[in-house]
Scaffold this motif. Structure first.
Motif, PDB file in Angstrom:
ATOM      1  N   UNK A   7       1.047  -1.252  -0.012  1.00 36.67           N
ATOM      2  CA  UNK A   7       0.050  -0.019   0.092  1.00 36.67           C
ATOM      3  C   UNK A   7       0.868   1.204  -0.124  1.00 36.67           C
ATOM      4  N   UNK A   8       1.081   1.998  -1.102  1.00 37.37           N
ATOM      5  CA  UNK A   8       1.518   2.914  -1.273  1.00 37.37           C
ATOM      6  C   UNK A   8       1.026   4.230  -0.734  1.00 37.37           C
ATOM      7  N   UNK A   9       1.523   5.018  -0.039  1.00 34.52           N
ATOM      8  CA  UNK A   9       0.737   6.317   0.731  1.00 34.52           C
ATOM      9  C   UNK A   9       1.386   7.398   0.704  1.00 34.52           C
ATOM     10  N   UNK A  10       0.839   8.347  -0.209  1.00 37.60           N
ATOM     11  CA  UNK A  10       1.604   9.650  -0.261  1.00 37.60           C
ATOM     12  C   UNK A  10       0.696  10.753   0.322  1.00 37.60           C
ATOM     13  N   UNK A  44      -3.650   8.624  -1.422  1.00 38.09           N
ATOM     14  CA  UNK A  44      -2.977   9.645  -0.613  1.00 38.09           C
ATOM     15  C   UNK A  44      -3.961  10.122   0.727  1.00 38.09           C
ATOM     16  N   UNK A  45      -3.163  10.898   1.532  1.00 38.11           N
ATOM     17  CA  UNK A  45      -3.859  11.260   3.024  1.00 38.11           C
ATOM     18  C   UNK A  45      -4.738  12.443   2.836  1.00 38.11           C
ATOM     19  N   UNK A  46      -4.397  13.321   1.855  1.00 40.94           N
ATOM     20  CA  UNK A  46      -4.973  14.437   1.659  1.00 40.94           C
ATOM     21  C   UNK A  46      -4.874  15.101   0.265  1.00 40.94           C
ATOM     22  N   UNK A  47      -5.676  16.031   0.219  1.00 37.82           N
ATOM     23  CA  UNK A  47      -5.478  17.020  -1.323  1.00 37.82           C
ATOM     24  C   UNK A  47      -6.053  16.354  -2.571  1.00 37.82           C
ATOM     25  N   UNK A  51      -7.868   8.274  -2.737  1.00 35.52           N
ATOM     26  CA  UNK A  51      -7.260   8.478  -1.138  1.00 35.52           C
ATOM     27  C   UNK A  51      -6.840   7.128  -0.678  1.00 35.52           C
ATOM     28  N   UNK A  52      -6.127   7.019   0.509  1.00 34.87           N
ATOM     29  CA  UNK A  52      -5.775   5.911   1.093  1.00 34.87           C
ATOM     30  C   UNK A  52      -7.023   5.134   1.498  1.00 34.87           C
ATOM     31  N   UNK A  53      -8.185   5.741   1.870  1.00 38.24           N
ATOM     32  CA  UNK A  53      -9.388   5.108   2.182  1.00 38.24           C
ATOM     33  C   UNK A  53      -9.933   4.214   0.859  1.00 38.24           C
ATOM     34  N   UNK A  54      -9.803   4.807  -0.218  1.00 36.62           N
ATOM     35  CA  UNK A  54     -10.164   4.067  -1.398  1.00 36.62           C
ATOM     36  C   UNK A  54      -8.959   2.814  -1.734  1.00 36.62           C
ATOM     37  N   UNK A  71       5.446   4.437   3.273  1.00 42.60           N
ATOM     38  CA  UNK A  71       5.168   5.847   3.065  1.00 42.60           C
ATOM     39  C   UNK A  71       6.012   6.769   1.983  1.00 42.60           C
ATOM     40  N   UNK A  72       5.348   7.193   0.913  1.00 43.76           N
ATOM     41  CA  UNK A  72       6.088   7.882  -0.367  1.00 43.76           C
ATOM     42  C   UNK A  72       6.303   9.231   0.378  1.00 43.76           C
ATOM     43  N   UNK A  73       7.433   9.168   1.008  1.00 39.37           N
ATOM     44  CA  UNK A  73       7.974  10.466   1.630  1.00 39.37           C
ATOM     45  C   UNK A  73       9.576  10.223   1.708  1.00 39.37           C
TER      46      UNK A  73
END
Length: 305
Positions: A7-10, A44-47, A51-54, A71-73
């Motif tokens: 799960x990639x999270x941006x 993504x977590x915002x913007x 989305x992360x939820x999706x 985490x994609x940071x």
């Protein structure tokens, strides 16, 4: 399915190009792991969407219950330390049948230094590096540890490479800013500065780096200012994400071994790779009596510094 998915999270961006690059990169990682039967999704977590939820819901809908989130940071600032884990925990509360393990931020890592070096070389277009400084520009954070990591990357980028020197700067929230960083390079004698944006994908801040850098060049014609590309969607970055994924699954969350010269081949320090470690002499060591030679035992193990 028994194999946890990636799960990639941006963080997210209002820039459509940046969103498209993240989505394309997710596809690249998915293709890379397809032969192993490892599922991949991202959000993504915002913007912006997805989305992360999706992404979480999509993976759960494909019968996954344990996710491996990467985490994609690039640095461990507030997003990696708080925002992203909070977003993931919220999904667990929504669906208690699911859980996750959390990987490390992507940097610092030798792969990233090599990518930066390639982007800088492309900006130089084969020209000699004499008189050339590099300004590494990070996002900037209110987290001093995160800002220090950018400074560390700047120093690692300088080691063993032909630039005159490498200076760090930030485009937001921290000092020095881009203009101040360029002014410092100029004051230190650089006649050419390659600005290297330390960003994964396109967005508002990377474009701001370009604008501010070029504006400084116009105002100071005695210094040639060039801007390298950001890291971008590429196979090397995908390989690093897979490495972080496997670490998260197998508990190989190491300290700072990614940039340890005894474990990783770093330019200019090739002789250290895999070298046996020799303990320092300590006069109070019970194994070190008096009245004999002072030879020291070799320890044939690679020790992370």
């Amino acid at each position: 399915m028994n194999v946890p998915p990636v799960l990639l999270v941006g963080h997210g961006t209002v820039d459509a190009t940046g969103v498209a690059e993240f989505v394309a990169f997710t596809g690249r990682v998915r293709r890379r792991l397809a032969a192993e039967g490892i599922d991949v999704d991202g959000g993504f977590i915002e913007l912006s969407q997805p989305t992360v939820h999706e992404a979480w819901t999509a993976l759960a809908g494909r019968s996954h219950t344990r996710m491996a989130a990467v985490p994609m940071v690039l640095v461990a600032a507030g997003h990696a330390k708080g925002d992203i884990p909070a977003a993931l925990q919220r999904e667990v509360l929504r669906d208690p049948a699911t859980s996750y393990v959390f990987g490390r931020p992507l940097g610092p890592h030798p792969v990233l230094q090599e990518l930066l070096d390639e982007r800088i070389a492309a900006a130089l277009n084969g020209e000699d590096c004499t008189g050339t400084a590099v300004l590494l520009v990070g996002r900037g954070s209110t987290d001093p540890d995160a800002n220090a990591e950018v400074c560390k990357v700047a120093r690692l980028l300088q080691e063993g490479r032909p630039y005159d020197f490498v200076e760090p700067a930030f485009v937001s929230l921290a000092r020095p800013d881009v203009a101040t960083g360029l002014a410092r390079c100029r004051a230190l004698g650089a006649r050419r500065v390659v600005v290297a944006p330390y960003f994964l994908f396109d967005g508002v801040l990377p474009r701001r780096v370009v604008e501010q850098s070029l504006a400084f060049g116009v105002e100071h014609p005695d210094v040639e200012v060039r801007v390298a590309d950001y890291l971008g969607d590429c196979d090397e970055l995908a390989g690093l994400v897979v490495e972080r994924y496997r670490e998260a699954l197998h508990g190989d969350i190491r300290m700072n071994c990614d940039t340890c010269a005894y474990r990783v081949l770093l330019p200019g320090f090739e002789d250290k790779l895999g070298a046996a470690q020799t303990p320092h002499h300590h006069p109070d060591d019970p194994a070190h009596g008096h009245g004999h030679g002072h030879g020291h035992a070799r320890v044939d193990a690679v020790v992370g510094e």
